[in-house]
Write a protein that holds these residues in place. Sequence first.
Motif, short mmCIF file in Angstrom:
data_model
loop_
_atom_site.label_atom_id
_atom_site.label_comp_id
_atom_site.label_asym_id
_atom_site.label_seq_id
_atom_site.Cartn_x
_atom_site.Cartn_y
_atom_site.Cartn_z
N GLN A 1 55.17 -74.03 -28.96
CA GLN A 1 55.53 -74.10 -27.55
C GLN A 1 56.91 -74.75 -27.39
O GLN A 1 57.29 -75.61 -28.17
N GLU B 1 61.17 -74.04 -25.53
CA GLU B 1 62.24 -73.06 -25.44
C GLU B 1 62.84 -72.73 -26.79
O GLU B 1 63.23 -71.60 -27.06
N MET C 1 61.30 -72.94 -29.64
CA MET C 1 60.28 -72.47 -30.58
C MET C 1 60.04 -70.97 -30.42
O MET C 1 58.93 -70.51 -30.16
N ARG C 2 61.12 -70.21 -30.56
CA ARG C 2 61.04 -68.76 -30.35
C ARG C 2 61.60 -68.02 -31.56
O ARG C 2 62.35 -68.57 -32.35
N GLU C 3 61.20 -66.76 -31.65
CA GLU C 3 61.81 -65.87 -32.62
C GLU C 3 63.30 -65.72 -32.30
O GLU C 3 63.71 -65.86 -31.14
N ASN D 1 55.17 -67.54 -33.80
CA ASN D 1 53.78 -67.57 -34.23
C ASN D 1 53.76 -67.72 -35.75
O ASN D 1 54.14 -66.79 -36.47
N GLN E 1 57.48 -66.39 -28.38
CA GLN E 1 57.29 -67.68 -29.03
C GLN E 1 57.00 -67.48 -30.51
O GLN E 1 56.40 -66.49 -30.91
N VAL F 1 50.84 -70.56 -32.26
CA VAL F 1 51.99 -70.25 -31.42
C VAL F 1 52.65 -71.56 -30.98
O VAL F 1 52.04 -72.36 -30.27
N GLN G 1 69.07 -71.70 -31.56
CA GLN G 1 68.74 -71.44 -30.15
C GLN G 1 69.51 -72.35 -29.20
O GLN G 1 69.12 -72.51 -28.03
#
Length: 615
Positions: free
Chosen positions: A123, A125, A127-129, A154, A152, A121, A503
Amino acid sequence: MNDLDPLSPNSPDSQRRLLVALALAMALTFAYTFFFAPKGAPVEAGATDGGQQVAAVTDAGTPTLAPGMETAGTPPPAGTGSEGAVANAEAPPPPVRTLEFERTSAHYTFTSQGAGLTSAVLQGEKMREQQHLSIAEGYKLLFGGQVPPPPQMNLAQPVAGQPVPLSVTIAGPQPLPAGTHYAVAETGAEGGVTFTARQGPWEVTKSLQWPKEGFELVYTLQVKNTSAQPATGELQVHYNRAIDPQNEHAPSFFGGVGNLSYASCHVGEEKHKLAADQKQPDPEKMRGTVQYFGIDQQYFLSALYPLDGPMQGRCELTATPEARSVAAIFPLTVAPGQTVTYRFGGYFGPKEPDLLAAVPGQAVREAAGLTATSVNPQLGETVDFGLWAVIAKLLVTVMKFFHGLVGNWGVAIILLTVLVKLLLLPLTHRSMVSMEAMKKLQPRIEEVRKKYADDRERQNLEMMKVYQENKVSPFGGCLPMIIQMPVWIALFTALRNSYDIYQEPFFGPVWRDLTYKDPTYLLPLALGVSMIITQKLQPQMGDPAQAKMMTWVVPVIFTLTLFNYPAGLALYIFTNNLLSIAQQYGLRKWLEKRGGGGGGVPAGTATATAGGKRK
């Protein structure tokens, strides 16, 4: 004694009683064996089983390596060989353990069953789907509401029934399954873990190390032959990832950016990628020197590469709507008592060009003892801009420069639009001057239309004659859009592949990701209005039906198409339309002033200007 005597052992009643007694005895024996017999005593820590030491288990259930299993290079105990192999197979496997390691950039979770990752996973902001917002959620954000952020990213999600990521298989006469249980030894606070397993002639030791920061790791795999005979097979290194089909869609020029994941392998001179419903690559092309393999997503990458340079082998790619799988396969031949070592580097992080270009990083080079130029896995090629690479990379470079000045990617896109407009100003100015000149010709064009209303071919010839005499082009109004099209396509490609902009917000809570569509559709709608105004400023060409289509139908279709496009692209085109409206309005006022005001451009001035010189 009579044969029919019921007491005779040969009588039917006696035989029947004997059979019943035997059945009861067997039933009682079966029940006692399975329900009442005492169980075998458990093997004590450090005890031996057939000459082979087994792993001990602490009170907390944590397996520790028994003597003789601390390192991969430890000689096997006496009796190893075919008898030792049998003992190995009969030894109870270590219990399954789950290990968690928290780092600045990622949280890793390992399992000792298969000695692989169950989650990685990332870490931060960014690093998200990619979040998929509905119209209702978009307007909720617009008016100050809150919407939960996306999860986050994965990069290691095991697939049911398949090997876990980073697990290995040995295929051949004496196989080692991917789900083998491993004993565990953590290597200290610096970050690392070692897994050891023995089965058949194989003793497999897997060591993983990673720095405190960054997205890289070192994966060392040692395979030892503990038997007295040569052992052969194929070593398979697996990386699989589960996919949610509801959250995945393919990128399309008419359907948005997409977030498709591919099973990927660079083997020989080619990079191969496979998604669901795509044709399998030619197996012969999947043989050669393996440079890297893993799962390639839109903005993120999970990849392994040989640390000592490309290795001879092959890749197998599998893709279904629910999973992507890749296996790198290498020939394995180990002499009795010898150990074969494979070293891999790993990268599990964003597809940021500077990070990819630096792989392997300094910490990995030092841990693996690499020189500065010893290996280059070319992970940067996973950022694929396709046919528009030259223009797209140039646009990203310019936007990064502006972002460094203003700190906002939306403003950087606006400044890029202004810059492109200035560079194309000579061409767009000539086009607009030509359109203004055509407005002066509209009375003559209408006369031609009326005169030859029943002869469309003659009508078109006479109209073209008028345009040629006045040195204007009826297609001049299309020139600004035609010139901008390559920039639009390249910008779309850049938004689809550039992690720098992923993002990144424009302003406010709504436009929180310029690579994703505007959930409120306000930007595309504003773009459509500005496009209608731009069309109305141009001279009406052709018959009224064609003019109506150009003024209303084309902008509406263009707007509907952009509903699913990235907000960054809509922002660029909207800004470009505003600049075009301002440019057209200013040019008209300037030409009117030069022509003495009034209703437009004097004929001589318009003709001379459109021709590119003054009379």
